[in-house]
Design a protein around this motif. Structure first.
Motif, short mmCIF file in Angstrom:
data_model
loop_
_atom_site.label_atom_id
_atom_site.label_comp_id
_atom_site.label_asym_id
_atom_site.label_seq_id
_atom_site.Cartn_x
_atom_site.Cartn_y
_atom_site.Cartn_z
N ALA A 22 0.84 -1.20 0.00
CA ALA A 22 0.00 0.00 0.00
C ALA A 22 0.87 1.25 0.00
N ALA A 23 1.96 1.18 0.76
CA ALA A 23 2.84 2.34 0.83
C ALA A 23 3.47 2.62 -0.52
N CYS A 24 3.89 1.54 -1.18
CA CYS A 24 4.54 1.74 -2.48
C CYS A 24 3.56 2.27 -3.50
N SER A 26 1.02 4.07 -3.03
CA SER A 26 0.21 5.17 -2.56
C SER A 26 0.14 6.27 -3.61
N PRO A 27 -0.99 6.94 -3.66
CA PRO A 27 -1.12 8.04 -4.63
C PRO A 27 -0.16 9.17 -4.32
N ALA A 28 0.32 9.20 -3.06
CA ALA A 28 1.20 10.30 -2.67
C ALA A 28 2.63 10.07 -3.14
N ALA A 29 2.92 8.84 -3.59
CA ALA A 29 4.28 8.55 -4.01
C ALA A 29 4.44 8.77 -5.50
N PRO A 30 5.07 9.86 -5.87
CA PRO A 30 5.25 10.09 -7.30
C PRO A 30 6.32 9.14 -7.83
N LEU B 303 -1.28 11.06 2.44
CA LEU B 303 -0.19 10.61 3.30
C LEU B 303 -0.74 10.11 4.63
N VAL B 306 -2.57 6.67 4.26
CA VAL B 306 -1.68 5.53 4.04
C VAL B 306 -0.88 5.26 5.31
N ALA B 367 7.88 8.92 -1.21
CA ALA B 367 6.96 8.96 -0.08
C ALA B 367 7.24 7.81 0.87
N VAL B 368 7.88 6.75 0.39
CA VAL B 368 8.15 5.60 1.27
C VAL B 368 9.01 6.02 2.46
N LEU B 371 6.91 8.07 4.76
CA LEU B 371 5.94 7.24 5.47
C LEU B 371 6.62 6.41 6.55
#
Lengths: 352, 517
Positions: A22-24, A26-30, B303, B306, B367-368, B371
């Motif tokens: 899910a983290a990978c 995520s929509p927040a991860a460009p 963010l 998640v 983001a990883v 997070l």
């Protein structure tokens, strides 16, 4: 007992792997360089490290995106912080372009061999004193070091034109500085280069002994002068020129440094290209450098950030003396690369 | 057990990385960095801030709690909510709001004022709960045996309340020690701002790591003290325990006290909001761009969602273990998993930046990495709620599901999960709200081009563009209202009948008061 323990493990493993997925996803991860439009043959992207404020640069990068169709991912942070990051990342850095708010950080990164030389036609748009001797970076805009003063308390001629005079008892507790800011650090480097280590160390120690007030950022210094919290502050001219109100009506006014002294330093913001992981300069990065030096880019700087555009023939900003009138000291901006020594000196003297 | 161990180990990794990074300095350089006069200045700055804030919060919080529980105030149900509300205002937003109004204001005492106003609920809430549950019958016994009212109270009530007040005060200490934004805005130098300055103004990460280690040592002391104080307070109530009757005071006195309480709440919450609103309306240039606000808001929400999901999922094995198989090993795992509680955001960011660069450079600026910092920082928030939630599900339910032929996982999912869900959801909300407000770690670890509400506020203040920063501050306060109201709801459950309305179990208090950030 065991029966209850093992299922828990299995469950936890399952949920943990789901969570990392899910983290990978995520929509927040460009995801760099992977456009989601599968139909687009190849989306052109560019990763920019900007040591210049987002407020100032983001609109210009948007103009560039519209003009070029290139998708820019900008990381904004302090120039010194980004230089440190580039030095740590070395050849693995995702950055393709480094926008710096001062020449010293550019020089430090260039000395580490991380920058690719710019083509001659790009370099030639800017006078020789505002670009690297080895062509590793080119200046975009000039910014003069100034002493902002509280005009409700002081007249221009009461304000020293030389920073060494700020050690006088008159200025106890009344000088604002921003030691973590790259512009201040570059100024200290210039002092080291022109005045020598010992005099610079004495100045830094003297400032603190005289109760200089420390701010995180230049904008905070201006606000402090404007509100009378301090009498004078060391910063760059453009913070004043583009403040929230019309600068001419501000309580904070500017004293430019005495001609020829280091206090009148004109530093350059600049752009440099990084070969990055591919080992080659990206054409997109070069396109951005050209855009920033174009009439459109340079006019933006003059009008919106009130800095001195460095490309030949660009207009001067309004409300401040012309670049030719400033008479900066004889400092080669390429000599400001010894950032590490400056940081060490400032750490020893307790400013960092 | 294995999964819980894994989670606990991961949570403790930043601390290990920090020690390694600091060790990289070598003894000579580390000593030079730690023994310079500036370290002493920063240490002093941190300590005086912590002491003054704790003293203020302890006095204000205890007095407020006593008034709320024991005085016959008008509108008795209002006060338990009102004392929680200051939690909605992050200290850096409050500091920014005051600064935007009175720019000359800076330095130690204004900072102490801001910190006391924002952190007092950490004392008020546990003391209200302790006072409300204090066994008054003992005080009555003491009085029948000839003690005066005050001496009886001192001998009997004080020991029941003191651990709660102490634990709350140590949370305040931890908050004051870790806080970056408010000291930075009001320009009081502490170890935390010192680490940040070395990180942003220096060229390597070793020097800040050395300083960060000193900061962490202090924070660990606070956490250890807080645990100790909480253990002191976990005595059993006698079944015959009775709540104290209201102290008879004159109606005017009660009104005056109510007015004072309302004034404190107004200064904590309405004051900053009004200041932000005023600045929004008076700014001439740089009006806020609605698109930026929406963009930063969306990023923050994504963010937060998640991170909160990941954290709650990670908290389940540890929380389950703590609820079902308490013991030494479990306690050790729980302690390891709560490491982030003691680590200031700037320290976690520093450690994780180094770690990701060393282990997986590709993940570093994504983001990883960000997070992962949120997970370490806020896992402790979800642990308390998760454990309480699982504790409330009878073991028999799970056993019955197993006996009826369910596999172990499906037994957990079908028998435990549905009943624990409200508690897990509460933990989720707490983590999401905390992520939404987080500033120092986000500043360091966010990927290129990513703005959250907190960084948006920060970057806008850097140009003196206060007018544009103000609406972001307002949104941040609104986000903060969610956990504050949740806490108020859970606090009301612990109060005697005249102070609350409808019962609704929500084991939130552990999560909100359990972590100061």
């Amino acid at each position: 007992m065991d029966l209850r323990r093992r299922p828990l493990t299995a469950l936890a493993a399952a949920v943990l792997s789901t969570c990392s997925l899910a983290a990978c996803g995520s929509p927040a991860a460009p995801a760099p360089a992977s456009g989601d439009g599968a139909t687009t043959a190849q989306e052109r992207t560019l990763v920019v490290y900007s040591g210049r404020d987002e407020e100032l640069v983001a609109p210009l990068l948007e103009q560039f995106e519209q003009a070029s169709g290139i998708d820019v991912e900008a990381r904004y942070a302090g120039t010194t912080e980004l230089a440190a990051q580039l030095l740590t990342e070395g050849g693995d850095s995702p950055a393709q372009v480094f926008l710096s708010q001062d020449a010293g950080a550019l020089g430090a990164v260039a000395d580490a061999g991380l920058l690719a030389p710019l083509p001659d036609d790009v370099l030639a748009t800017v006078p020789a004193e505002y670009r690297a001797a080895d062509g590793s970076w080119v200046g975009l805009t000039g910014r003069a070091r100034v002493i902002a003063y509280d005009s409700a308390e002081l007249t221009a001629d009461q304000v020293p034109g030389d920073v060494f005079d700020l050690l006088d008892e008159r200025w106890r507790g009344q000088v604002g500085i921003a030691p973590s800011n790259a512009s201040f650090q570059a100024f200290v480097t210039a002092l080291r280069v022109t005045e020598g280590e010992e005099r610079t160390r004495a100045w830094l120690e003297g400032l603190q002994a005289n109760g200089a007030q420390v701010f995180e950022r230049n904008g905070d210094i201006l606000e402090a002068v404007e509100t009378g919290a301090v009498d004078v502050g060391l910063l760059n001219h453009y913070y004043w020129a583009r403040s929230e109100q019309d600068p001419a009506t501000l309580r904070a006014q500017l004293r430019f440094g005495d001609p020829g002294t280091t206090s009148a330093l004109v530093n350059a913001t600049g752009v440099a290209l990084l070969p990055g992981t591919s080992g080659e300069v990206s054409p997109e990065g070069l396109e951005l450098a050209r855009f920033l030096l174009s009439a459109q880019g340079q006019t933006y700087f003059a009008e919106e950030t009130a800095e001195y555009p460095l490309a030949d023939g660009a207009p001067d900003p309004a409300g401040v003396p012309a670049l030719e009138e400033l008479q900066p000291p004889q400092v080669d901006l390429s000599d400001l690369a010894s950032l590490q020594e400056t940081v060490d000196l400032m750490t020893q003297t307790g400013l960092l | 057990m294995l999964a819980a161990g894994g989670v606990a180990a991961l949570a403790a990794v930043p601390l290990a990385q920090l020690v390694l990074a600091a060790a990289g300095a070598g003894p000579a350089r580390a000593a030079a960095l730690l023994l310079r006069p500036r370290t002493v200045d920063l240490l002093t700055g941190s300590l005086v801030l912590v002491l003054a804030t704790c003293a203020g919060a302890l006095l204000l919080g205890t007095a407020t709690a006593w008034a709320v529980v024991r005085l016959p105030l008008p509108a008795p149900r209002l006060w338990p909510v009102l004392v929680c509300l200051p939690l909605a205002v992050p200290s850096y937003v409050a500091a920014f709001a005051w600064r935007a109004t009175w720019p000359q204001v800076h330095g130690f005492w204004p900072l102490v004022l801001v910190m006391v106003l924002t952190t007092t609920p950490y004392v008020t809430v546990p003391v209200v709960a302790a006072l409300a549950q204090a066994d008054h019958s003992l005080a009555e016994v003491a009085r029948t045996l000839g003690r005066g009212r005050w001496r009886a109270a001192r001998a009997v009530v004080l020991p029941q309340v003191l651990p709660a007040a102490g634990a709350g005060t140590l949370l305040v200490a931890l908050y004051a020690l870790s806080d970056f934004g408010a000291p930075a805005v009001l320009r009081h130098e502490t170890l935390t701002t010192g680490v940040h300055r070395l990180l942003t103004g220096g060229l390597d990460r070793t020097a800040p790591a050395v300083l960060a280690l000193a900061l962490t040592a202090l924070a660990l002391l606070c956490v250890a003290g807080e645990r100790w104080a909480r253990r002191l307070g976990s005595g059993r109530r006698s079944p015959a325990a009775r709540a104290a009757p209201p102290v008879p005071v004159h109606r005017t006195t009660a009104l005056l006290v109510a007015f004072a309480l309302a004034a404190v709440a107004a200064a904590s919450v309405l004051g900053p909001l009004a200041a932000l609103g005023r600045r929004m309306l008076t700014s001439e240039r740089y009006s806020a761009s609605a698109a930026d606000l929406v963009g930063a808001g969306t990023t923050t929400l994504a963010l937060a969602a998640v991170a909160a999901t990941a954290v709650v999922v990670a908290a389940v094995p540890v929380g389950h273990l703590a609820a079902r198989r308490p013991g030494r090993l479990t306690a050790a795992l729980e302690t390891a998993a709560t490491t982030g509680h003691a680590l200031p955001g700037v320290v976690v960011a520093l450690a994780l930046a180094g770690l990701w660069l060393a282990v997986a450079p590709a993940a570093y600026q994504t983001a990883v990495a960000l997070l992962s910092a949120y997970a370490v920082l806020f896992l402790p928030k979800a642990l308390g709620t998760t454990r309480t939630a699982v504790e409330q599900v009878p073991v028999a339910a799970q056993d019955a599901a197993r006996a009826l032929g369910c596999g172990p996982v499906s037994a957990w999912l079908r028998a435990v999960l549905p009943r624990a869900l409200p508690g897990l959801a509460a933990g989720w909300v707490l983590v999401a709200a905390a992520v939404s407000k987080e500033l120092p770690a986000t500043l360091v670890l966010r990927p290129a081009g990513m703005d959250t509400l907190a960084t948006e506020l920060w970057s806008r203040t850097s140009l003196g563009a206060y007018g544009a920063a103000a609406p972001v501050g307002v949104v941040l306060v609104l986000v903060g209202l969610v956990p504050a109201l949740l806490l108020a709801r859970s606090l009301r459950q612990q109060l005697p009948g005249h102070l609350r309305r409808a019962p609704a179990p929500a084991p939130v208090a552990a999560g909100v008061t359990g972590v100061a950030r």
